[in-house]
Design a protein around this motif. Structure first.
Motif, PDB file in Angstrom:
ATOM      1  N   GLY A 125      -3.735  32.240 122.466  1.00 15.80           N
ATOM      2  CA  GLY A 125      -3.145  31.292 121.045  1.00 15.80           C
ATOM      3  C   GLY A 125      -1.732  31.058 121.221  1.00 15.80           C
ATOM      4  O   GLY A 125      -1.153  29.982 119.974  1.00 15.80           O
ATOM      5  N   LEU A 126      -0.897  30.556 122.274  1.00 17.83           N
ATOM      6  CA  LEU A 126      -0.047  30.668 122.365  1.00 17.83           C
ATOM      7  C   LEU A 126       0.632  28.857 122.102  1.00 17.83           C
ATOM      8  O   LEU A 126       1.587  28.415 121.071  1.00 17.83           O
ATOM      9  N   PHE A 127       0.095  27.919 122.593  1.00 12.86           N
ATOM     10  CA  PHE A 127       0.284  26.934 122.592  1.00 12.86           C
ATOM     11  C   PHE A 127      -0.312  26.255 120.974  1.00 12.86           C
ATOM     12  O   PHE A 127       0.984  25.613 119.973  1.00 12.86           O
ATOM     13  N   PRO A 128      -1.090  26.363 120.033  1.00 11.07           N
ATOM     14  CA  PRO A 128      -1.683  25.763 118.466  1.00 11.07           C
ATOM     15  C   PRO A 128      -0.841  26.766 117.943  1.00 11.07           C
ATOM     16  O   PRO A 128       0.031  26.554 116.674  1.00 11.07           O
ATOM     17  N   GLY A 129      -0.059  28.426 118.225  1.00 12.39           N
ATOM     18  CA  GLY A 129       0.138  29.043 117.467  1.00 12.39           C
ATOM     19  C   GLY A 129       1.972  28.854 117.558  1.00 12.39           C
ATOM     20  O   GLY A 129       2.470  28.365 117.272  1.00 12.39           O
ATOM     21  N   ALA A 130       1.853  28.412 118.788  1.00 13.64           N
ATOM     22  CA  ALA A 130       3.672  27.551 118.508  1.00 13.64           C
ATOM     23  C   ALA A 130       4.485  26.737 118.004  1.00 13.64           C
ATOM     24  O   ALA A 130       5.086  26.356 117.303  1.00 13.64           O
ATOM     25  N   THR A 131       3.047  25.515 118.276  1.00 10.94           N
ATOM     26  CA  THR A 131       2.912  24.486 117.288  1.00 10.94           C
ATOM     27  C   THR A 131       2.811  24.420 115.825  1.00 10.94           C
ATOM     28  O   THR A 131       3.536  24.152 114.918  1.00 10.94           O
ATOM     29  N   PHE A 132       2.216  25.404 115.414  1.00  5.84           N
ATOM     30  CA  PHE A 132       1.725  25.843 113.896  1.00  5.84           C
ATOM     31  C   PHE A 132       3.157  26.550 113.593  1.00  5.84           C
ATOM     32  O   PHE A 132       3.594  26.117 112.541  1.00  5.84           O
ATOM     33  N   TYR A 133       3.315  27.406 114.648  1.00  2.00           N
ATOM     34  CA  TYR A 133       4.664  27.863 114.120  1.00  2.00           C
ATOM     35  C   TYR A 133       6.125  26.973 113.753  1.00  2.00           C
ATOM     36  O   TYR A 133       6.887  27.277 112.595  1.00  2.00           O
ATOM     37  N   LEU A 134       6.124  26.380 115.099  1.00  2.00           N
ATOM     38  CA  LEU A 134       7.476  25.049 114.703  1.00  2.00           C
ATOM     39  C   LEU A 134       6.948  24.399 113.066  1.00  2.00           C
ATOM     40  O   LEU A 134       8.292  23.988 112.741  1.00  2.00           O
ATOM     41  N   PHE A 187     -10.946  30.669 122.257  1.00  2.00           N
ATOM     42  CA  PHE A 187     -10.040  31.629 122.141  1.00  2.00           C
ATOM     43  C   PHE A 187      -8.838  30.664 120.605  1.00  2.00           C
ATOM     44  O   PHE A 187      -8.546  31.063 120.044  1.00  2.00           O
ATOM     45  N   GLU A 188      -8.758  29.359 120.995  1.00  2.00           N
ATOM     46  CA  GLU A 188      -7.663  28.840 120.469  1.00  2.00           C
ATOM     47  C   GLU A 188      -7.680  29.013 118.650  1.00  2.00           C
ATOM     48  O   GLU A 188      -6.796  29.414 117.828  1.00  2.00           O
ATOM     49  N   VAL A 189      -8.811  28.431 118.743  1.00  3.77           N
ATOM     50  CA  VAL A 189      -9.021  28.542 116.799  1.00  3.77           C
ATOM     51  C   VAL A 189      -8.849  30.041 115.852  1.00  3.77           C
ATOM     52  O   VAL A 189      -7.980  30.314 114.996  1.00  3.77           O
ATOM     53  N   PRO A 190      -9.457  30.940 116.630  1.00  2.00           N
ATOM     54  CA  PRO A 190      -9.381  31.986 115.669  1.00  2.00           C
ATOM     55  C   PRO A 190      -8.321  32.933 115.623  1.00  2.00           C
ATOM     56  O   PRO A 190      -7.760  33.703 115.783  1.00  2.00           O
ATOM     57  N   VAL A 247      -5.745  25.248 111.517  1.00  5.04           N
ATOM     58  CA  VAL A 247      -7.217  25.451 112.196  1.00  5.04           C
ATOM     59  C   VAL A 247      -7.430  23.926 112.472  1.00  5.04           C
ATOM     60  O   VAL A 247      -8.448  24.203 114.040  1.00  5.04           O
ATOM     61  N   VAL A 248      -7.220  22.798 112.655  1.00  6.36           N
ATOM     62  CA  VAL A 248      -7.357  21.403 112.501  1.00  6.36           C
ATOM     63  C   VAL A 248      -5.788  21.544 114.276  1.00  6.36           C
ATOM     64  O   VAL A 248      -6.574  20.911 115.622  1.00  6.36           O
ATOM     65  N   LEU A 249      -4.841  21.896 114.033  1.00  4.71           N
ATOM     66  CA  LEU A 249      -4.017  22.213 115.263  1.00  4.71           C
ATOM     67  C   LEU A 249      -5.030  22.688 116.505  1.00  4.71           C
ATOM     68  O   LEU A 249      -4.909  22.673 117.580  1.00  4.71           O
ATOM     69  N   ALA A 250      -5.206  23.560 116.333  1.00  7.39           N
ATOM     70  CA  ALA A 250      -6.431  24.933 117.277  1.00  7.39           C
ATOM     71  C   ALA A 250      -7.526  24.072 117.506  1.00  7.39           C
ATOM     72  O   ALA A 250      -7.937  23.970 118.401  1.00  7.39           O
ATOM     73  N   THR A 263       4.480  41.965 110.438  1.00 13.25           N
ATOM     74  CA  THR A 263       4.524  41.535 111.767  1.00 13.25           C
ATOM     75  C   THR A 263       3.875  39.413 111.600  1.00 13.25           C
ATOM     76  O   THR A 263       4.756  38.907 111.610  1.00 13.25           O
ATOM     77  N   SER A 264       2.948  39.270 112.903  1.00 12.54           N
ATOM     78  CA  SER A 264       2.264  38.068 112.524  1.00 12.54           C
ATOM     79  C   SER A 264       3.137  37.634 114.166  1.00 12.54           C
ATOM     80  O   SER A 264       2.873  38.216 114.867  1.00 12.54           O
ATOM     81  N   SER A 265       3.943  35.920 114.311  1.00 15.67           N
ATOM     82  CA  SER A 265       4.037  35.243 114.613  1.00 15.67           C
ATOM     83  C   SER A 265       4.857  36.154 115.744  1.00 15.67           C
ATOM     84  O   SER A 265       5.098  36.118 117.146  1.00 15.67           O
ATOM     85  N   LYS A 266       6.035  37.339 115.061  1.00 14.77           N
ATOM     86  CA  LYS A 266       6.678  38.151 115.879  1.00 14.77           C
ATOM     87  C   LYS A 266       5.933  39.417 116.928  1.00 14.77           C
ATOM     88  O   LYS A 266       7.108  39.848 117.904  1.00 14.77           O
ATOM     89  N   LEU A 267       5.025  39.256 116.499  1.00 19.06           N
ATOM     90  CA  LEU A 267       4.322  40.743 117.505  1.00 19.06           C
ATOM     91  C   LEU A 267       3.764  39.870 118.099  1.00 19.06           C
ATOM     92  O   LEU A 267       3.187  39.990 119.360  1.00 19.06           O
ATOM     93  N   ILE A 268       2.762  38.999 117.637  1.00 16.97           N
ATOM     94  CA  ILE A 268       1.290  38.434 117.893  1.00 16.97           C
ATOM     95  C   ILE A 268       1.760  37.088 119.127  1.00 16.97           C
ATOM     96  O   ILE A 268       1.497  37.255 120.805  1.00 16.97           O
ATOM     97  N   LEU A 269       2.426  36.758 119.368  1.00 17.81           N
ATOM     98  CA  LEU A 269       3.058  35.508 120.307  1.00 17.81           C
ATOM     99  C   LEU A 269       3.772  36.229 121.765  1.00 17.81           C
ATOM    100  O   LEU A 269       3.349  35.743 122.903  1.00 17.81           O
ATOM    101  N   PRO A 270       4.401  37.187 120.761  1.00 21.87           N
ATOM    102  CA  PRO A 270       4.847  37.535 122.302  1.00 21.87           C
ATOM    103  C   PRO A 270       3.459  38.894 122.796  1.00 21.87           C
ATOM    104  O   PRO A 270       4.507  39.037 124.513  1.00 21.87           O
TER     105      PRO A 270
END
Length: 477
Positions: free
Chosen positions: A118-127, A58-61, A366-369, A76-83
């Motif tokens: 989704g946390l690790f790739p999402g957080a890395t992409f976010y940074l 589920f990391e790439v999706p 996508v590559v990070l995921a 929203t996006s990261s403000k809602l998705i990650l929490p």
């Protein structure tokens, strides 16, 4: 400084709790989980491994969704998705305190993998969306280094919580899951209030600061597209360098996850009691955290990635070789500290190196995921290489880690050579065609042509950013 004060602490806290919650099963094992659930054979190993299947799938999706539902298209996006992801896995953690059988634990670990995916790739992409590439390694290192803090904190926390054994009719291992799950729930709820979206909507920056940051980030990406198009996803999937990074991360995560999941077990196998093993797992993780941050700071200062990965891989190679060869408890324990000093920084540098070498935003996401998702399949393998029948020396497990680290060294060395070769070709291309960044920016036709080329653009250089008057130049090492 404003970014570091508002963005980094929260993201690092996310990562600490994520890593703590997924690996605390190792502390629960030492606290009596297998005996309480009547686990036999490889059932515990299967419960450890099953987490990584949905986690990787589920990391790439999830990263595509994070880019798809960006602030420009949804409020929203990261403000809602990650929490929200964090809240979901906290509920799963709480439920694990009340499992009564192998099947219940296995099911809970599956759902934990789905929620954490989704946390690790999402957080890395976010940074990567907040910091220019020259400043990413240190920040990703701080975030990733928090995983070793989680290991140290988890050992201390498990040692303390285990004393609640019998309180309220719950075993010590149940209290470990319950209290850690409740802590994650509280942080997730606070994150809904304090988390920021992308720079374009940053409420803690002034108008001038926001404009400067957005302009700097656009220049850092050489004016490449930020849109989500299927062509960018195809670029990520068809790029051979994506799979080199996947392989590098995969063969690094096998010894890394083996270290995290089985460190108390390895220490116990050296002749220490179970309670001492919990406490003795703290110093290696603290050492890993220190060297992770140090490597990130130096990688940004010296504008290098691959060299730090290459050197970092030597430390766990030496550590696992000592563990394989020695029967001395003191020497073996020193080897765990040596391994931690390299394995944690290396993972952080690989993630940062990946984020710096793929553009624009959609392809990078996508590559990070892909790298983090497929690479974390190593967690499945690592869950089975330390088998009960190999107690106390665990020779097959140590030998597997040594082999994986040797492969990682070869892949890293080739990648460094390949990025240097590609940069040389791009410089020659720019010289032959008279291409310069400022000229391309003044020519709308050239701007559109290069915009959708991603990191294949002649204006883009692989590695870490350095100043140049014509185009951005990078050090591939």
């Amino acid at each position: 400084r404003k970014l570091d004060m508002r963005i980094l602490p929260l993201i690092s806290t996310f990562f600490v709790l994520s890593f703590l919650d997924r690996t605390t099963i190792g502390n629960a094992k030492v606290a009596g989980l297998p005996a309480a659930l009547h686990l036999t054979g490889l059932q515990y190993n299967l419960c450890s491994a099953i987490f990584f299947i949905p986690y990787c799938f589920f990391e790439v999706p999830s990263n595509i969704a994070l880019k798809r539902f960006s602030p420009a298209k949804w409020h929203t996006s990261s403000k809602l998705i990650l929490p929200t992801l964090m809240f979901c896995w906290s509920v799963v953690m709480i439920s694990m305190a009340f499992v009564k059988s192998f099947g219940g634990l296995l099911t809970a670990r599956v759902f934990l993998g789905v929620a954490e995916a989704g946390l690790f790739p999402g957080a890395t992409f976010y940074l990567c969306m907040w910091y220019p590439r020259a400043y990413q390694a240190q920040r990703v290192a701080i975030m990733s280094g928090s995983s070793s803090v989680a290991g140290a904190f988890g050992g201390l926390l498990a040692f303390a919580i285990e004393k609640l054994n019998g309180v309220g009719g719950l075993a010590g291992w149940s209290w470990i899951f319950l209290l850690e799950g409740l802590l994650t729930t509280v942080v997730a709820l606070l994150a809904y209030i304090v988390m920021q979206d992308y720079p374009e909507r940053a409420t803690f920056l002034t108008e001038d600061e926001r404009a400067w940051l957005v302009s700097t980030l656009e220049s850092d990406n050489a004016g490449l597209s930020k849109e989500l198009k299927w062509k960018f996803i195809r670029q990520a999937l068809s790029d051979s360098r994506s799979y080199l990074m996947v392989a590098l991360f995969l063969f690094t995560t096998i010894p890394s996850y083996a270290f995290v999941l089985f460190l108390p077990t390895i220490i116990s196998g050296l002749g220490f009691s179970t309670s001492r093993a919990q406490l003795l797992s703290v110093p290696p993780n603290i050492a890993g955290a220190f060297f992770t941050v140090l490597a990130g700071v130096l990688a940004d200062r010296w504008r290098a990635r691959g060299a730090f990965i290459l050197v970092g891989l030597v430390f766990p190679l030496v550590g696992y070789a000592i563990l394989y060869a020695t029967s001395s408890p003191g020497t073996g324990y020193a080897a765990t500290i040596i391994a931690a000093c390299g394995i944690y920084p290396t993972e952080a540098c690989i993630v940062s190196w990946t984020g710096a070498n793929f553009a624009g935003e959609a392809k990078r996401a996508v590559v990070l995921a892909m790298v983090i998702g497929c690479g974390n399949l190593g967690g499945i393998a690592s869950s089975f290489i330390y088998r009960p029948q190999d107690i106390p020396r665990y020779h097959p497990g140590h030998a597997t880690c040594i082999a994986c680290l040797c492969l990682s060294i070869v892949i890293c060395a080739y990648s460094m050579y390949n990025f240097a070769r590609l940069n040389r070709q791009k410089r020659e291309w720019c010289v032959q065609e008279g291409i310069r960044l400022e000229l391309a920016a003044g020519d709308e036709r050239n701007t559109l042509e290069f915009k959708d080329m991603g990191d294949a653009s002649p204006l883009y250089r692989y590695g870490c950013i350095a100043a140049s008057q014509s185009a951005f130049t990078f050090t591939p090492l």
